[in-house]
Design a protein around this motif. Structure first.
Motif, PDB file in Angstrom:
ATOM      1  N   UNK A 113       0.817  -1.199   0.000  1.00 13.60           N
ATOM      2  CA  UNK A 113       0.000   0.000   0.000  1.00 13.60           C
ATOM      3  C   UNK A 113       0.855   1.254   0.000  1.00 13.60           C
ATOM      4  N   UNK A 114       1.889   1.264   0.820  1.00 11.92           N
ATOM      5  CA  UNK A 114       2.747   2.452   0.873  1.00 11.92           C
ATOM      6  C   UNK A 114       3.483   2.625  -0.443  1.00 11.92           C
ATOM      7  N   UNK A 115       3.883   1.489  -1.015  1.00  9.20           N
ATOM      8  CA  UNK A 115       4.582   1.593  -2.288  1.00  9.20           C
ATOM      9  C   UNK A 115       3.648   2.126  -3.363  1.00  9.20           C
ATOM     10  N   UNK A 116       2.411   1.697  -3.299  1.00 16.25           N
ATOM     11  CA  UNK A 116       1.435   2.192  -4.267  1.00 16.25           C
ATOM     12  C   UNK A 116       1.267   3.697  -4.113  1.00 16.25           C
ATOM     13  N   UNK A 117       1.189   4.169  -2.858  1.00 12.24           N
ATOM     14  CA  UNK A 117       1.097   5.610  -2.631  1.00 12.24           C
ATOM     15  C   UNK A 117       2.326   6.309  -3.194  1.00 12.24           C
ATOM     16  N   UNK A 118       3.488   5.716  -2.937  1.00  9.98           N
ATOM     17  CA  UNK A 118       4.724   6.348  -3.363  1.00  9.98           C
ATOM     18  C   UNK A 118       4.872   6.321  -4.880  1.00  9.98           C
TER      19      UNK A 118
END
Lengths: 642, 341, 317
Positions: free
Chosen positions: B329-334
């Motif tokens: 999820x964080x990677x997707x945000x990033x």
């Protein structure tokens, strides 16, 4: 809006019914209800075609057979009041009990049970079109005249599409079968209450065959009227047994209700049996028993310890009577067909060596293997089986078959002996090295992953046997087979080296236990061995069995001969006897020792004679009761043989 | 009249002046002062090089944004540590063998022993060490999960893009999807294990066979939504090739959802393994896997004292899933360039 | 559009035929042993009769042909093992309603809870405490992390202890409906919340939203009529499927609570090799899933007029 309306209807319906049911669930008082869970749904109610033990749980209780058993396994009159046979035991005449009614699911009388009902059922079962799974009971052991002929003829008519085709789908020629008539089957009714079975050859144990589902009666008029619809539901079936199937909602609920017109009402002590379906019964029933929602639960080996430690449950859980209708044994495969990576040729040399087989036999610690499912050592010993034919299976001249001279020592001993195993191993090693065998010998031991605990047992056996014989001598390879079609893929196609196999009894005679080892068997293939010694053994064994089977007027002699044949199998380590089947532990408000007993057929599944108790027995109480039952049984057998 | 003539002539000369100016740019600007005019620029090679280089790199910025998220970095560390640990665990000193059955002094199997100093996670119902089995099972299951997830991502994305973007292939892939989706997985799995015997390879093969379907459908739906947006239309009008539109216009747009989906693919492949074990056609129990362990634990679940047998494998599975989910999820945000500034 | 739908339906018919063909071909590979419960005691003649009656002795194409003809007559045939000789249509008619009822209630619950949760999560991403986002994430993480085989069991065990309701489902006792419905919807709640949040967060970063915000459009209105409106489109595709799939029931939940529904019927039919039942269920489920996919596509086009399947406007290929 629609959804709300739906919810509202559901709510009102729910409250209405819960109010109704609120007062019906008390089990005390005059009527007794036995409640339990089941996880395997019956496939069919048609008792004439099923060969599935799950199906006969119902059939056994709703239909009666010609004879029944008492608590100790003695044959008693049931729907047949009396019987007689001619001198060479080929013609058996039964007097049918008068006044027994066929009833519908609500217990209303429909018609009388007459001798014709058995004639109808024999014709139905032996018609290949009905694909009965228990048809073989008319032609194995006891051979009813004309039955197989009629079956073969009807089968041919189907295969050849009424004689219009001469080749089957694979292009093989179909051999025409001469016409046979249903009326020629050796089951006749001389009058409404006299039934005669005519057999092809003498058979002393014919009465024990009669408790099979394919020998149950069926009403001809009703059968004709229902046609294909027969036994599709609980109202397309007539009942003559202790119970009627009042409710039949597959995968939901079965309710057996006492048959109000039953001929032997006094011996039916539980009024209603409610079985509720749950696919995960084994994981929820223990907690449901605790909360009082059901009256019986099996306690798996994993749960046993904590139940025994819990003060509220420890005096409720107890063992069960071992079931000797199945015998388990480790078989050596003499005609290996497995992959080259498991070295079948090497195995062939090893398996034909007597010392190798004896080393394997002596190295197998059977108690240790059984403790996987039976952690209490005492109980593990109780299911141990030293012969192929289980102890207390059948008796002649007041003596148990396994106590006959040839088998006496084997029965008393234990095949496991680590020191002997090492000696046999050393002897085998020299002989096998000379014969060109390479070590370690790979031993392929497959298991069926869907059989509870078999996987664990194999892992235990692997480690234990390798520990005794050394990994430089054998290398046991445990491998999972497919769970669908396991037998075809593994045993029948010879893709194993050393594996646990089983065989179930069909009738009360030692002959039933020789069937897996006869010529062209698909168990151990020892008849196909090219080794001289093995061939000699096989010929000797076959000869003995053939001689024994021919004896019909002297049970003692018959048993002696059979026991000698069996001793030959075991002392030469052709197979390693292992155990009988184990029912594990349970908490139950009925005492199964009170019920009918016979190590074959449907007797064990009957609720007749059993009654509902206030609480479940404790381990000690049960063991005591079991011992008393065993003693009483020995006594009653001795009496009846006089 | 004179006045009118005068005006006419005046207008005429203005118009012709304008016309001249518009025809000849030099004329137009001739009258302007010098500093208002453009000067031809001198070629400056260093400036030319500077312009060809931007210090913005998409993946660099993504990583930068990702590493700013402390929680995500923590869970990434958890994944890495777990991964490394599962593989070095057998090499550590004093480890038990996952398949050996342990006996006590009197030769009886140590069954259902609660966790203690000798058996850290306790023993199972035949006396095997659950600590060793849990890690061996994690190895098996992660292996299965990675293999299936990689296949799923690769085939799923490829099929999804083609299915969504190339209209001519829409019908073909829709039907292909329907066929694969409707031939029951159970049937295929049973047949495969009948033919090739149950094992890790069988499970991977069977899970791959149907695993890509969801991913493909998911990507396809995304592509269908954006394929006719104006900028893609513009690209097409300019004659951009399909491959370029897919790789430069469509996929970058989907990076965030694809990464999240991938992060979830591993746990869902493990979950799938648990499921096939549940219906009885999974790995045989002599090959430890999380599916097997969870199933074995489920069976003794109703007994409070034995719940540890379910707890440990579930906990390991949960840690892996949670870490992957949060990292994904964080990677997707990033990965969303709009979050890069 | 109508033409597109007709084309899709026609294609689907072909697919259905291919699926039936493949399934019949696969079923022929199943071990013969599976058709008998006591294979060790079955004679060769008996095996031949049974195989003949199953149609397994005919060539594959003949068998497929027979089956298609039977289907065209609207006849699913009779079960051969699950409930020997009983009409399959009747089996399904008895089992499907309960699965559909429970399924629809739980899908409704999932949409009612999952969508607002997703919106709340997305909206709170930009707030200071991110309460809903954190709360939802924890929920999602727990549900996603614990295998469903386990959390259904946990809900059953602890739920029945906590609320004192029966562990087994009973059609007439409304309290026994609660746990299975809750169990069943939990996964869907989390699914909808998670993806709606993802799509909404992605959408709210787009330039036109920034512009709207800069112009001073109230954030509620932005969220409702721009962000949500666009973010829901990809999810819409799944809604018809999830409604139609309620017919299939849930294997875990139904077997745990003894719900006499369709859950696991196919798996069971395959395992016991009830060929006719497998075929009937495959046909039924194929129709459902094909229809679900088509309806999903149409619904998506309705929600987002920019999407077109007809391939006229502005497409090069």
């Amino acid at each position: 809006m629609k959804k709300r309306r739906l919810m509202a209807t559901v709510l009102t319906a729910a409250t209405a019914v819960s109010m109704l049911s609120g007062c019906g669930s008390s089990s005390g008082g005059s009527s007794s209800t036995y409640r339990m869970l089941y996880s395997g749904e019956v496939n069919t109610l048609n008792y004439l075609t099923t060969d599935n033990a799950v199906d006969t749980e119902i059939s056994a209780n709703v239909e009666d057979s010609l004879v029944e058993y008492d608590q100790y396994g003695n044959i008693k009159p049931c729907l047949a009041e009396s019987w007689s046979s001619n001198d060479d035991m080929t013609v058996w005449t039964f007097k049918i009990r008068q006044g027994v009614k066929w009833v519908d699911k609500d217990g209303k009388a429909v018609s009388d049970v007459t001798a014709n009902d058995w004639v109808t059922s024999a014709q139905y079962v032996n018609d290949a079109a009905h694909e009965s799974g228990t048809q073989y009971m008319y032609s194995t052991g006891a051979v009813v005249k004309g039955a197989q002929e009629y079956y073969d003829y009807t089968a041919y008519m189907i295969a050849s599409e009424n004689g219009t085709k001469t080749k089957d789908a694979d292009g093989n020629d179909l051999t025409p079968v001469s016409e046979a008539k249903a009326e020629d089957i050796g089951v006749t009714a001389t009058d409404d209450y006299t039934l005669v079975y005519t057999l092809e050859q003498p058979c002393s144990f014919f009465l024990s065959v009669l408790s099979y589902a394919s020998y149950l009666p069926v009403n001809k008029d009703f059968l004709d009227q229902q046609g294909d619809n027969f036994a599709m539901d609980n109202d397309s079936l007539l009942y003559c047994g202790a119970y009627t199937l009042k409710t039949y909602s597959p995968q939901e609920k079965h309710v057996l209700k006492k048959n109000p017109l039953y001929w032997d009402k006094d011996n039916v002590k539980i009024d209603e049996i409610d079985s509720t379906y749950n696919a995960e019964a084994s994981s929820v029933e223990a907690s449901m028993y605790k909360s009082g929602q059901i009256d019986r639960a099996s306690i798996s080996a994993d749960l046993l310890n904590s139940w025994l430690q819990d003060a509220s449950t420890k005096d409720q859980v107890h063992g069960t009577r071992p079931n000797n209708s199945y015998s388990y044994f480790y078989a050596f495969n003499f005609d290996p067909e497995f992959d080259a990576q498991y070295e079948p040729d090497n195995w062939k040399i090893a398996v034909n060596n007597l010392n190798f087989r004896k080393a394997m036999m002596a190295a197998l610690d059977r108690i240790k293997a059984i403790t996987v499912s039976e952690p209490e050592e005492e109980n593990a010993k109780a299911v141990l089986n030293n012969t192929v034919t289980p102890a207390a299976f059948t008796t002649a001249a007041g003596k148990d078959y396994t106590q006959y001279d040839a088998l006496k020592d084997i029965t008393a001993g234990d095949s496991f002996d680590a020191d002997a195993a090492v000696k046999y191993r050393d002897a085998a090693k020299t002989e096998l090295t000379a014969a060109g065998c390479t070590f370690p010998i790979k031993v392929l031991m497959p298991y069926n992953p869907s059989v509870t605990n078999w996987d664990k047992e194999c892992q235990v056996v692997e480690q234990q046997m390798e520990g005794v014989l050394g990994t430089d001598f054998i290398d046991i390879i445990v491998e999972a087979g497919p769970d669908t079609g396991f037998l075809s893929a593994v045993r029948r196609s010879g893709k194993y080296a050393f594996m646990k196999c089983n065989w179930g009894a069909d009738y009360a005679d030692p002959q039933t236990w020789t069937e897996p080892f006869t010529a062209d068997n698909n168990y151990n293939f020892w008849d196909k061995s090219t080794d001289e010694n093995t061939q000699k053994l096989f010929t000797e064994w076959s000869g003995k069995v053939a001689d024994a089977s021919a004896i019909y007027n002297d049970d003692e002699k018959r048993f002696t001969d059979f026991s000698e044949a069996e001793a030959l199998l075991i002392s030469n380590a052709i197979i390693v006897p292992f155990s009988i089947s184990d029912n594990g532990y349970e908490v139950s408000k009925i005492n199964s020792l009170e019920g009918e007993y016979a190590p074959y057929g449907m007797a064990l599944q009957r609720y007749k004679f059993q009654s509902l108790k206030d609480k479940s027995m404790s381990m000690d109480e049960f063991n005591k009761a079991l011992q008393e039952w065993k003693d009483a049984r020995t006594k009653s057998i001795a009496e009846s043989s006089k | 009249m004179n006045y009118r003539d005068h005006k006419t002539r005046q207008l005429d000369s203005v118009l012709s002046e304008e016309l001249r100016k518009s025809c000849d740019p030099y004329e137009a600007y001739r009258d302007l002062p010098e500093d208002e005019l453009f000067q031809p620029a001198q070629f400056d090679s260093s400036a030319a090089e500077r312009r060809g280089y931007s210090n913005y790199s998409y993946w660099g910025a993504t990583l930068q944004a990702f590493f700013k998220n402390r929680i995500a970095v923590f869970f990434l560390a958890v994944i890495v540590v777990t991964l490394v640990f599962t593989y070095i665990q057998p090499l550590l000193p004093d480890q038990k063998d996952p398949k050996t059955i342990y006996n006590d002094a009197s030769g009886i199997q140590i069954i259902n022993r609660s966790p203690d100093s000798e058996f850290w996670f306790g023993t199972n119902s035949i006396g095997q060490d659950l600590w060793a089995r849990t890690w061996a099972g994690t190895r098996t299951s992660l292996g299965i999960g990675f293999a299936v997830a990689c296949f799923e991502a690769l085939v799923g994305t490829l099929v999804g893009v083609l299915w969504g973007y190339v209209r001519k292939l829409d019908a073909f892939f829709t039907e292909l999807y329907n066929i694969f989706d409707n031939v029951p997985q159970t049937l295929v799995l049973i047949l495969i294990s009948y033919i090739m015997n149950p094992g890790v390879g069988t499970i991977i093969f069977a899970l791959c066979l149907t695993g890509w379907l969801d991913m493909a459908r998911f990507i396809r739906n995304q592509i269908v939504i954006i394929r006719d947006r104006d900028y893609n239309l513009a690209s097409r009008c300019l004659g951009t090739s399909t491959a370029r539109i897919v790789t430069k216009n469509l996929l970058p747009y989907l990076v965030s959802v694809i990464t999240l989906r991938m992060a979830l693919a591993i746990p869902s492949a493990i979950g799938n393994e648990v499921f096939v074990t549940y219906i009885g056609i999974g790995l045989p129990t002599d090959i430890p896997s999380l599916g097997n362990l969870v199933q074995a634990g489920r069976l003794v679940m109703s007994q409070p004292s034995l719940r540890y047998q379910l707890l440990f494998p579930t906990a390991v599975l949960a840690v892996i899933t949670i870490s992957l989910y949060i990292v994904g999820n964080s990677f997707a945000d990033a990965a969303d360039p709009r979050n890069h500034v | 559009m109508a033409k597109y739908i007709v084309k899709r339906v026609l294609h689907s018919m072909i697919t259905l035929c291919i699926v039936i063909f493949i399934v019949l071909a696969l079923l022929r590979q199943m071990p013969i042993e599976g058709y008998f419960s006591n294979f060790d005691k079955v004679s060769k003649a008996q095996i031949a009769v049974t195989l003949k009656k199953l149609g397994l002795q005919d060539p594959l194409f003949v068998q497929v042909g027979h089956y298609m003809l039977q289907l065209l007559h609207g006849n699913f045939g009779r079960s051969i093992k699950y409930r020997e000789g009983y009409s399959i249509a009747k089996i399904i008619a008895q089992k499907a309603p309960i699965s559909i009822e429970i399924g629809l209630i739980s899908v409704g619950l999932a949409l009612l809870v999952g969508l607002p949760l997703g919106i709340a999560m997305a909206n709170s991403v930009k707030t200071k405490w991110k309460f809903w986002d954190r709360f939802g994430t924890v929920l999602i993480v727990i549900v996603e992390a614990v295998p469903s085989a386990v959390y259904h069991l946990l809900i059953q065990l602890y739920g029945s202890e906590l609320f004192g309701v029966s562990m087994l489902f009973s059609r007439d006792d409304i309290t026994t409906w609660l746990l299975p419905i809750f169990s069943l919807s939990l996964g869907n709640i989390v699914y909808y919340a998670m993806w709606l949040r993802r799509f909404m967060v992605d959408e709210s970063n787009k330039d036109y939203i920034r512009l709207a915000r800069a112009k001073g459009v109230p954030s509620k209105q932005i969220s409702r009529s721009h962000v949500f409106r666009n973010a829901i489109v990809p999810l819409v595709q799944y809604i018809p499927n999830s409604i139609l799939f309620t017919l299939m029931g849930s294997l875990y939940v139904e077997s745990l609570y003894s719900i006499p529904g369709m859950g696991g019927l196919l798996v069971q039919a395959i395992k016991i090799q009830d060929n006719t039942l497998v075929e009937a269920l495959v046909v039924l489920y194929s129709i459902i899933s094909v229809a679900g996919l088509l309806l999903g596509d149409l619904l998506m086009a309705v929600f987002d007029p920019r999407i077109s399947f007809t391939g006229k406007e502005g497409s090069r290929r």
